[in-house]
Design a protein around this motif. Sequence first.
Motif, mmCIF file in Angstrom:
data_model
loop_
_atom_site.group_PDB
_atom_site.id
_atom_site.type_symbol
_atom_site.label_atom_id
_atom_site.label_comp_id
_atom_site.label_asym_id
_atom_site.label_seq_id
_atom_site.Cartn_x
_atom_site.Cartn_y
_atom_site.Cartn_z
ATOM 1 N N LEU A 162 44.851 13.401 27.832
ATOM 2 C CA LEU A 162 45.343 12.116 27.342
ATOM 3 C C LEU A 162 44.282 11.030 27.455
ATOM 4 C CD1 LEU A 162 48.980 12.197 28.710
ATOM 5 C CD2 LEU A 162 48.300 12.161 26.310
ATOM 6 N N LEU A 163 43.554 11.009 28.556
ATOM 7 C CA LEU A 163 42.500 10.011 28.704
ATOM 8 C C LEU A 163 41.356 10.254 27.718
ATOM 9 C CD1 LEU A 163 42.403 9.496 32.560
ATOM 10 C CD2 LEU A 163 43.292 7.956 30.809
ATOM 11 N N ALA A 164 41.084 11.511 27.419
ATOM 12 C CA ALA A 164 40.074 11.809 26.394
ATOM 13 C C ALA A 164 40.541 11.283 25.046
ATOM 14 C CB ALA A 164 39.821 13.313 26.327
ATOM 15 N N GLY A 165 41.814 11.410 24.766
ATOM 16 C CA GLY A 165 42.365 10.867 23.527
ATOM 17 C C GLY A 165 42.174 9.365 23.436
ATOM 18 N N PHE A 166 42.263 8.684 24.561
ATOM 19 C CA PHE A 166 42.050 7.234 24.579
ATOM 20 C C PHE A 166 40.652 6.890 24.093
ATOM 21 C CE2 PHE A 166 40.447 3.490 26.849
ATOM 22 C CZ PHE A 166 41.319 2.528 26.368
ATOM 23 N N PHE A 167 39.672 7.661 24.544
ATOM 24 C CA PHE A 167 38.289 7.365 24.171
ATOM 25 C C PHE A 167 37.905 7.907 22.799
ATOM 26 C CE2 PHE A 167 38.215 7.126 28.825
ATOM 27 C CZ PHE A 167 37.720 5.838 28.957
ATOM 28 N N LEU A 168 38.617 8.928 22.315
ATOM 29 C CA LEU A 168 38.248 9.547 21.047
ATOM 30 C C LEU A 168 39.043 9.031 19.855
ATOM 31 C CD1 LEU A 168 37.863 13.222 22.288
ATOM 32 C CD2 LEU A 168 36.053 11.549 21.841
ATOM 33 N N ASP A 169 40.229 8.508 20.089
ATOM 34 C CA ASP A 169 41.082 8.026 18.994
ATOM 35 C C ASP A 169 40.591 6.661 18.526
ATOM 36 O OD1 ASP A 169 43.059 7.756 17.133
ATOM 37 O OD2 ASP A 169 44.676 7.480 18.577
ATOM 38 N N THR A 170 40.470 6.508 17.226
ATOM 39 C CA THR A 170 39.984 5.242 16.681
ATOM 40 C C THR A 170 41.103 4.346 16.170
ATOM 41 O OG1 THR A 170 39.646 6.275 14.524
ATOM 42 C CG2 THR A 170 37.765 6.241 16.038
ATOM 43 N N ASP A 171 42.351 4.820 16.190
ATOM 44 C CA ASP A 171 43.483 4.018 15.733
ATOM 45 C C ASP A 171 43.841 3.017 16.833
ATOM 46 O OD1 ASP A 171 45.684 3.001 14.433
ATOM 47 O OD2 ASP A 171 46.984 4.686 14.953
ATOM 48 N N ALA A 172 43.457 1.798 16.662
ATOM 49 C CA ALA A 172 43.602 0.778 17.699
ATOM 50 C C ALA A 172 45.065 0.444 18.004
ATOM 51 C CB ALA A 172 42.857 -0.482 17.295
ATOM 52 N N SER A 173 45.987 0.693 17.080
ATOM 53 C CA SER A 173 47.368 0.288 17.295
ATOM 54 C C SER A 173 48.083 1.107 18.378
ATOM 55 C CB SER A 173 48.153 0.356 15.988
ATOM 56 O OG SER A 173 48.220 1.679 15.533
ATOM 57 N N ARG A 211 46.305 3.297 20.601
ATOM 58 C CA ARG A 211 45.297 3.802 21.522
ATOM 59 C C ARG A 211 45.702 3.605 22.988
ATOM 60 N NH1 ARG A 211 39.343 1.558 22.266
ATOM 61 N NH2 ARG A 211 38.597 3.193 23.609
ATOM 62 N N TRP A 212 46.332 2.509 23.306
ATOM 63 C CA TRP A 212 46.726 2.205 24.684
ATOM 64 C C TRP A 212 47.719 3.225 25.244
ATOM 65 C CZ3 TRP A 212 51.878 1.624 25.332
ATOM 66 C CH2 TRP A 212 52.628 1.341 24.194
ATOM 67 N N ALA A 213 48.483 3.896 24.374
ATOM 68 C CA ALA A 213 49.493 4.846 24.835
ATOM 69 C C ALA A 213 48.868 6.032 25.578
ATOM 70 C CB ALA A 213 50.330 5.341 23.666
ATOM 71 N N TYR A 214 47.628 6.344 25.285
ATOM 72 C CA TYR A 214 46.946 7.441 25.974
ATOM 73 C C TYR A 214 46.700 7.136 27.451
ATOM 74 C CZ TYR A 214 45.881 9.625 21.476
ATOM 75 O OH TYR A 214 45.961 10.226 20.256
ATOM 76 N N LEU A 215 46.762 5.885 27.827
ATOM 77 C CA LEU A 215 46.521 5.520 29.223
ATOM 78 C C LEU A 215 47.607 6.037 30.160
ATOM 79 C CD1 LEU A 215 45.132 1.909 28.830
ATOM 80 C CD2 LEU A 215 43.865 4.010 29.308
ATOM 81 N N ILE A 216 48.715 6.505 29.610
ATOM 82 C CA ILE A 216 49.753 7.120 30.439
ATOM 83 C C ILE A 216 49.185 8.354 31.153
ATOM 84 C CG2 ILE A 216 50.756 8.635 28.677
ATOM 85 C CD1 ILE A 216 52.762 6.579 31.188
ATOM 86 N N GLY A 217 48.068 8.884 30.665
ATOM 87 C CA GLY A 217 47.411 10.030 31.294
ATOM 88 C C GLY A 217 46.932 9.745 32.706
ATOM 89 N N ILE A 218 46.845 8.472 33.074
ATOM 90 C CA ILE A 218 46.443 8.122 34.435
ATOM 91 C C ILE A 218 47.476 8.635 35.442
ATOM 92 C CG2 ILE A 218 46.104 6.156 36.001
ATOM 93 C CD1 ILE A 218 44.926 4.656 33.563
ATOM 94 N N VAL A 219 48.735 8.589 35.080
ATOM 95 C CA VAL A 219 49.812 8.992 36.002
ATOM 96 C C VAL A 219 49.721 10.479 36.364
ATOM 97 C CG1 VAL A 219 52.303 9.155 36.331
ATOM 98 C CG2 VAL A 219 51.306 7.119 35.262
ATOM 99 N N PRO A 220 49.730 11.398 35.383
ATOM 100 C CA PRO A 220 49.635 12.810 35.791
ATOM 101 C C PRO A 220 48.293 13.152 36.440
ATOM 102 C CG PRO A 220 49.602 12.640 33.405
ATOM 103 C CD PRO A 220 49.907 11.277 33.941
#
Length: 68
Positions: free
Chosen positions: A21-32, A34-43
């Motif tokens: 999920l955190l990799a998706g945050f850095f690789l996804d270019t859709d700015a709208s 993108r923040w949702a990938y930060l949920i990867g911090i929890v697991p």
Amino acid sequence: MFRTNVGGIDRMLRIVVGLALLAGFFLDTDASWRWAYLIGIVPLFTGLFGTCPAYSLLGLNTCPMKKG
């Protein structure tokens, strides 16, 4: 502070999912969204530290060494 309640396979899955999920945050270019990938911090953190507050609240334990 927290007891270890996350077992081996559970920990590995949490770490892999968190990193993906955190990799998706850095690789996804859709700015709208993108923040949702930060949920990867929890697991990721629950996997690294071996403790899950939600498991504690629900009385669950997947760590074989800490049962009983």
